[in-house]
Design an enzyme around this catalytic site. Structure first.
Site, PDB file in Angstrom:
ATOM      1  N   CYS A 114       0.714  -1.300   0.073  1.00  0.00           N
ATOM      2  CA  CYS A 114      -0.093  -0.004  -0.165  1.00  0.00           C
ATOM      3  C   CYS A 114       0.791   1.285   0.147  1.00  0.00           C
ATOM      4  CB  CYS A 114      -0.978   0.158   1.194  1.00  0.00           C
ATOM      5  SG  CYS A 114      -2.088  -1.325   0.987  1.00  0.00           S
ATOM      6  N   HIS A 251      -3.442   7.053   3.829  1.00  0.00           N
ATOM      7  CA  HIS A 251      -3.932   5.912   3.159  1.00  0.00           C
ATOM      8  C   HIS A 251      -5.285   5.633   3.257  1.00  0.00           C
ATOM      9  CE1 HIS A 251      -4.158   2.085   1.456  1.00  0.00           C
ATOM     10  NE2 HIS A 251      -4.054   1.304   2.448  1.00  0.00           N
ATOM     11  N   ASN A 281     -10.443   0.403  -0.084  1.00  0.00           N
ATOM     12  CA  ASN A 281      -8.752   0.447  -0.138  1.00  0.00           C
ATOM     13  C   ASN A 281      -8.120   0.234  -1.458  1.00  0.00           C
ATOM     14  OD1 ASN A 281      -6.273  -0.047   0.416  1.00  0.00           O
ATOM     15  ND2 ASN A 281      -6.577  -1.021   2.337  1.00  0.00           N
TER      16      ASN A 281
HETATM   17  O1  UT7 Z   1      -3.839  -1.404   3.372  1.00  0.00           O
HETATM   18  C1  UT7 Z   1      -4.084  -1.999   4.737  1.00  0.00           C
HETATM   19  C2  UT7 Z   1      -4.856  -3.158   4.592  1.00  0.00           C
HETATM   20  N1  UT7 Z   1      -5.305  -3.592   5.888  1.00  0.00           N
HETATM   21  C3  UT7 Z   1      -6.169  -2.690   6.729  1.00  0.00           C
HETATM   22  O2  UT7 Z   1      -6.116  -1.622   6.821  1.00  0.00           O
HETATM   23  C4  UT7 Z   1      -6.963  -3.612   7.840  1.00  0.00           C
HETATM   24  C5  UT7 Z   1      -7.019  -2.945   9.089  1.00  0.00           C
HETATM   25  N2  UT7 Z   1      -8.050  -3.725  10.011  1.00  0.00           N
HETATM   26  C6  UT7 Z   1      -9.448  -3.561   9.690  1.00  0.00           C
HETATM   27  O3  UT7 Z   1      -9.776  -2.516   9.116  1.00  0.00           O
HETATM   28  C7  UT7 Z   1     -10.421  -3.946  10.547  1.00  0.00           C
HETATM   29  O4  UT7 Z   1      -9.882  -4.945  11.654  1.00  0.00           O
HETATM   30  C8  UT7 Z   1     -11.609  -4.975  10.020  1.00  0.00           C
HETATM   31  C9  UT7 Z   1     -12.482  -3.890   9.215  1.00  0.00           C
HETATM   32  C10 UT7 Z   1     -10.691  -6.008   8.925  1.00  0.00           C
HETATM   33  C11 UT7 Z   1     -12.345  -5.797  10.867  1.00  0.00           C
HETATM   34  O5  UT7 Z   1     -12.761  -4.853  11.821  1.00  0.00           O
HETATM   35  P1  UT7 Z   1     -12.844  -5.149  13.480  1.00  0.00           P
HETATM   36  O6  UT7 Z   1     -13.607  -4.002  14.034  1.00  0.00           O
HETATM   37  O7  UT7 Z   1     -11.468  -5.317  13.764  1.00  0.00           O
HETATM   38  O8  UT7 Z   1     -13.481  -6.501  13.539  1.00  0.00           O
HETATM   39  P2  UT7 Z   1     -12.824  -7.908  14.178  1.00  0.00           P
HETATM   40  O9  UT7 Z   1     -12.047  -8.493  13.225  1.00  0.00           O
HETATM   41  O10 UT7 Z   1     -12.447  -7.722  15.466  1.00  0.00           O
HETATM   42  O11 UT7 Z   1     -14.187  -8.733  14.291  1.00  0.00           O
HETATM   43  C12 UT7 Z   1     -15.334  -8.287  15.129  1.00  0.00           C
HETATM   44  C13 UT7 Z   1     -16.427  -9.320  14.790  1.00  0.00           C
HETATM   45  C14 UT7 Z   1     -15.978 -10.672  14.599  1.00  0.00           C
HETATM   46  O12 UT7 Z   1     -17.150 -11.436  15.324  1.00  0.00           O
HETATM   47  P3  UT7 Z   1     -16.975 -12.032  16.933  1.00  0.00           P
HETATM   48  O13 UT7 Z   1     -15.839 -12.840  17.059  1.00  0.00           O
HETATM   49  O14 UT7 Z   1     -17.166 -10.836  17.775  1.00  0.00           O
HETATM   50  O15 UT7 Z   1     -18.276 -12.626  16.957  1.00  0.00           O
HETATM   51  C15 UT7 Z   1     -16.073 -11.122  13.269  1.00  0.00           C
HETATM   52  O16 UT7 Z   1     -16.212 -12.353  12.930  1.00  0.00           O
HETATM   53  O17 UT7 Z   1     -17.003  -9.061  13.476  1.00  0.00           O
HETATM   54  C16 UT7 Z   1     -17.059 -10.099  12.770  1.00  0.00           C
HETATM   55  N3  UT7 Z   1     -16.842  -9.808  11.365  1.00  0.00           N
HETATM   56  C17 UT7 Z   1     -17.829  -9.333  10.533  1.00  0.00           C
HETATM   57  N4  UT7 Z   1     -19.234  -9.221  10.778  1.00  0.00           N
HETATM   58  C18 UT7 Z   1     -19.988  -8.495   9.665  1.00  0.00           C
HETATM   59  C19 UT7 Z   1     -15.570  -9.670  10.702  1.00  0.00           C
HETATM   60  N5  UT7 Z   1     -15.908  -9.155   9.519  1.00  0.00           N
HETATM   61  C20 UT7 Z   1     -17.205  -8.783   9.482  1.00  0.00           C
HETATM   62  C21 UT7 Z   1     -18.059  -8.601   8.335  1.00  0.00           C
HETATM   63  N6  UT7 Z   1     -19.511  -8.335   8.594  1.00  0.00           N
HETATM   64  N7  UT7 Z   1     -17.533  -8.117   7.027  1.00  0.00           N
END
Ligand code: UT7
Length: 324
Positions: A114, A251, A281
């Site tokens: 990125c 970014h 992104n």
């Molecule tokens: O260029 C660099 C590239 N990468 C990034 O910038 C990624 C940086 N990370 C993020 O943007 C975030 O971590 C995400 C958007 C990927 C995820 O958001 P989060 O707030 O960190 O969610 P999480 O992974 O902590 O998951 C929370 C809950 C989980 O369920 P439980 O375990 O609490 O029951 C996930 O399974 O949300 C669930 N979950 C979703 N639910 C609905 C994860 N993805 C989704 C989804 N829709 N798309």
């Protein structure tokens, strides 16, 4: 000597994928995606016609036109991409053809995930400072949709395709201040092991083994820790106070990362423009595309003080201070 930005251009594929469209592919919702990322939609390329080089070529043509110059005036093209059409020729060579640059134009690609466009921009600045180039085209382009695992709701909601480009011209002025950092030790949380093969993009099994992997929470934590720190450090290096900066061009990965950075720096969110709602992104295309949109909206004025900062696979994270 410094490389002033004299032209900007961008390209987004025609096809739009909304959050509601995604909720038909994986278990997610518009509400969840908007709340956790700020993203409303993203653009997805037609993988047969809108290749990375095609999008890079159009963004480059638009930047050259915006600069009011000819393609033949360009003496160096540096392209950033993690998703090139082929291993070689480089995207930069394909852009050379698209803009009609001459054979005396150097062309090469950089890959720094990125932050790739910032790495390309700083490379271009070094060529200009050393007197090795006068007008340089710096392009970032990605077809991330070919590398996303469309069954993984933790990653597929974030990414989109697109291209952005800037033309730099050697001008009198103070060189850009910059800091580049990387940590392979922490690289496991974001990686892609294999190149796609264009003729196997409909083979589901092959696609799965070549999709990129991301531990979202780890990348999030890394970004909200390191991005504010590198911005503070680059401003210290440039000896410019944070409250003098007109815009922090970050970014476009997740609105929550940008909000956390603004909060840590104690700077109003109005100085952190965002386009991720519309694009998702787009990796190395994210910063030049945002700059291009800001120019179209009349937000960029000569003499403004800008910080650009990005983070991603490697892990890598870079920041630069420049005057527009
Ligand atoms: O260029 C660099 C590239 N990468 C990034 O910038 C990624 C940086 N990370 C993020 O943007 C975030 O971590 C995400 C958007 C990927 C995820 O958001 P989060 O707030 O960190 O969610 P999480 O992974 O902590 O998951 C929370 C809950 C989980 O369920 P439980 O375990 O609490 O029951 C996930 O399974 O949300 C669930 N979950 C979703 N639910 C609905 C994860 N993805 C989704 C989804 N829709 N798309």
């Amino acid at each position: 000597m410094t490389g002033k930005i004299i032209g900007l251009g961008s390209y987004l594929p025609e096809k739009v994928l909304t959050n509601d469209d995604l909720s038909l592919l994986v278990e997610t919702s518009d509400e969840w995606i908007q709340e956790r990322t700020g993203i409303k939609k993203r653009h997805i390329s037609d993988h047969k016609t809108e290749t990375t080089s095609y999008m890079a070529g159009i963004a480059a043509q638009r930047a050259v036109e915006d600069a009011g110059i000819e393609g033949s005036d360009i003496d160096l093209i540096v392209a950033a991409s993690t998703t090139p059409d082929v291993v070689f020729p480089s995207i930069a060579c394909m852009v050379q053809k698209a803009i009609g640059a001459g054979e005396d134009c150097g062309c090469f690609d950089v890959n720094s995930a990125c932050p790739g466009w910032i790495a390309a921009f700083l490379t271009a600045q070094s060529f200009i400072e050393a007197g090795r180039a006068k007008k340089v085209l710096v392009v970032g382009a990605e077809t991330l949709s070919n590398y996303v695992d469309w069954t993984d709701r933790g990653t597929c909601i974030l990414f989109g395709d697109g291209a952005g480009c800037a033309v730099l011209e050697a001008s009198e002025g103070i060189p850009v201040s910059s800091i580049m950092r990387s940590s392979c030790e922490r690289g496991d949380c974001l990686f892609c092991a294999n190149m796609k093969q264009p003729d196997r993009l409909d083979d589901e099994e092959f696609i799965k083994t070549t999709s990129f992997q991301m531990a979202g929470r780890d990348v999030f934590r890394f970004a909200v820790t390191e991005v504010p720190k590198i911005i503070r450090d680059v401003l210290k290096k440039a000896q410019v106070p944070a409250d003098e900066i007109d815009y922090f061009i970050l970014h476009q990965a997740n609105a929550r990362i940008i909000e956390a950075t603004a909060k840590k720096l104690k700077i109003g969110l109005d100085k952190f423009p965002m386009t991720l709602q519309e694009t998702g992104n787009t990796s190395s295309a994210s910063i030049p595309s945002l700059l291009s949109t800001m120019k179209k909206e009349g937000k960029l004025q000569r003499g403004q003080k800008l910080v650009i900062a990005s983070f991603g696979g490697g892990l890598t994270w870079d920041a630069a201070y420049l005057e527009y």
